[in-house]
Design an enzyme around this catalytic site. Structure first.
Site, mmCIF file in Angstrom:
data_model
loop_
_atom_site.group_PDB
_atom_site.id
_atom_site.type_symbol
_atom_site.label_atom_id
_atom_site.label_comp_id
_atom_site.label_asym_id
_atom_site.label_seq_id
_atom_site.Cartn_x
_atom_site.Cartn_y
_atom_site.Cartn_z
ATOM 1 N N GLU A 169 -14.030 44.390 28.052
ATOM 2 C CA GLU A 169 -15.113 45.371 27.968
ATOM 3 C C GLU A 169 -16.216 44.982 28.948
ATOM 4 O OE1 GLU A 169 -16.087 46.760 24.009
ATOM 5 O OE2 GLU A 169 -18.233 46.651 24.485
ATOM 6 N N ASP A 178 -20.194 46.264 29.746
ATOM 7 C CA ASP A 178 -21.221 47.076 29.083
ATOM 8 C C ASP A 178 -22.510 47.239 29.870
ATOM 9 O OD1 ASP A 178 -19.512 47.020 26.908
ATOM 10 O OD2 ASP A 178 -20.628 45.494 25.828
ATOM 11 N N GLU A 226 -26.062 48.490 28.207
ATOM 12 C CA GLU A 226 -26.707 48.848 26.945
ATOM 13 C C GLU A 226 -28.213 48.921 27.164
ATOM 14 O OE1 GLU A 226 -23.813 47.069 23.495
ATOM 15 O OE2 GLU A 226 -25.057 45.621 24.590
#
Length: 327
Positions: free
Chosen positions: A113, A115, A117
């Protein structure tokens, strides 16, 4: 037909061929509707498409947030989206854009993953957190304070993923062909001729392929995900969310995808998704193998002025890549 006419037509044929070949290796982002490449996955009553599907709005209140996912998974690419995060007193509200190999009901900690954010807050500066899961539970968080207000307008966020590295970019600044842009630093992440048409990209983080020292690196196809959700532990530092400000709204645009589809084997260095010779997958080419000198200077400046936290500073001993930092 005269010799002059034949030469004239031949000249323009080669001009057309030159431009076609150049454009075939350039980052092109046509306007496409959300439904062409994505679908809503949860929070259906909190999902609102608008502008003929070229923009979607995600809402969150105390009952639910919302999210979406790409229709396909990809083995490499340069993935971009324009985002405007919620205004108001949004502490504890998280707007996310990420790549993930995790399938439904698959346990955390055994997937890849990457990310973005965006952490809500009480106002400027807003914090952008990045993280990388390398077939583990992540723990590679870094945070930068954004130098602009991400709630006031759309900004472009990009994830470059190829066999060499993962690069997180913030913003694309349009450049006119005939405009004097000496005030703008041209990073030339794309081939030089592409910079005539557009773009500057500001790298804020680089995660190198360090499999040679035992660090896992994404080798499974990943989907593109956007979401709006909440957290009252790490994201709000234990403070309650001010739900009287709800609903909070995040806006997304730019649903074209520059990626290599999952039906190609990506687990070997010789797969097409990793090919550095393919003009179709131009993000694998020489210009994308490493930051150039100008990009490196911009990157170092961002890290020096805006980086507020890096996992390497307090948990570096757990991660071999922290000893191999290149930039």
């Amino acid at each position: 037909m005269s010799v002059f006419s034949s030469s004239y037509l031949l000249f323009f044929f080669f001009i057309f061929l030159f431009v076609y070949v150049r454009l075939s290796t350039c980052e092109i982002n046509p306007i496409v509707s959300f439904d062409q490449n994505y679908h809503n996955t949860w929070g259906f009553q909190h999902f609102y498409p608008t502008n003929n599907g070229t923009e979607v709005q995600l809402f969150i209140d105390q009952y639910s947030g919302s999210g979406f996912m790409s229709n396909h998974a990809y083995g490499s690419g340069l993935f971009a989206m324009k985002i405007k995060i919620p205004k108001k007193d949004s502490l504890g509200i998280i707007t996310a854009l990420y790549l993930t190999s995790r399938k439904n009901n698959e346990p955390f900690g055994n997937h890849y993953e990457v990310d973005f954010e965006f952490l809500g807050g009480h106002g400027m500066p807003y914090t952008l957190q990045t993280n990388v899961f390398a077939k583990d539970s992540g723990g590679r968080e870094e945070r930068v304070n954004l130098w602009f207000d991400p709630t006031a307008d759309f900004h472009t966020y990009q994830l470059l993923w190829n066999r060499h590295h993962i690069v997180f970019y913030v913003d694309k600044i349009p450049i006119g062909v005939f405009e004097n842009n000496t005030r703008v630093v041209k990073t030339q992440i794309t081939p030089k001729w592409c910079s005539l048409f557009y773009v500057d990209k500001i790298p804020i983080r680089v995660f190198e392929n360090n499999t040679r020292i035992g660090v896992n690196y994404p080798s499974q196809a990943m989907s593109i995900v956007g979401s709006l959700w909440s957290d009252t532990t790490w994201a709000s530092h234990g403070q309650p969310i001010n739900w009287t400000e709800a609903p909070f709204v995040a806006y997304f645009q730019g649903f074209n995808i520059n990626g290599c589809l999952e039906n190609i084997n990506i687990n070997t260095d010789h797969s097409e998704c990793n090919s550095i010779k393919s003009t179709r997958y131009w993000w694998n080419g020489p210009r994308y193998m490493a930051l150039d000198h100008t990009q490196t200077l911009i990157y170092e400046n961002v890290r020096r002025k805006h980086l507020t936290y890096s996992y390497c500073d307090d948990r570096g001993y757990l991660h071999p890549e922290c000893q191999m930092k290149k930039y």
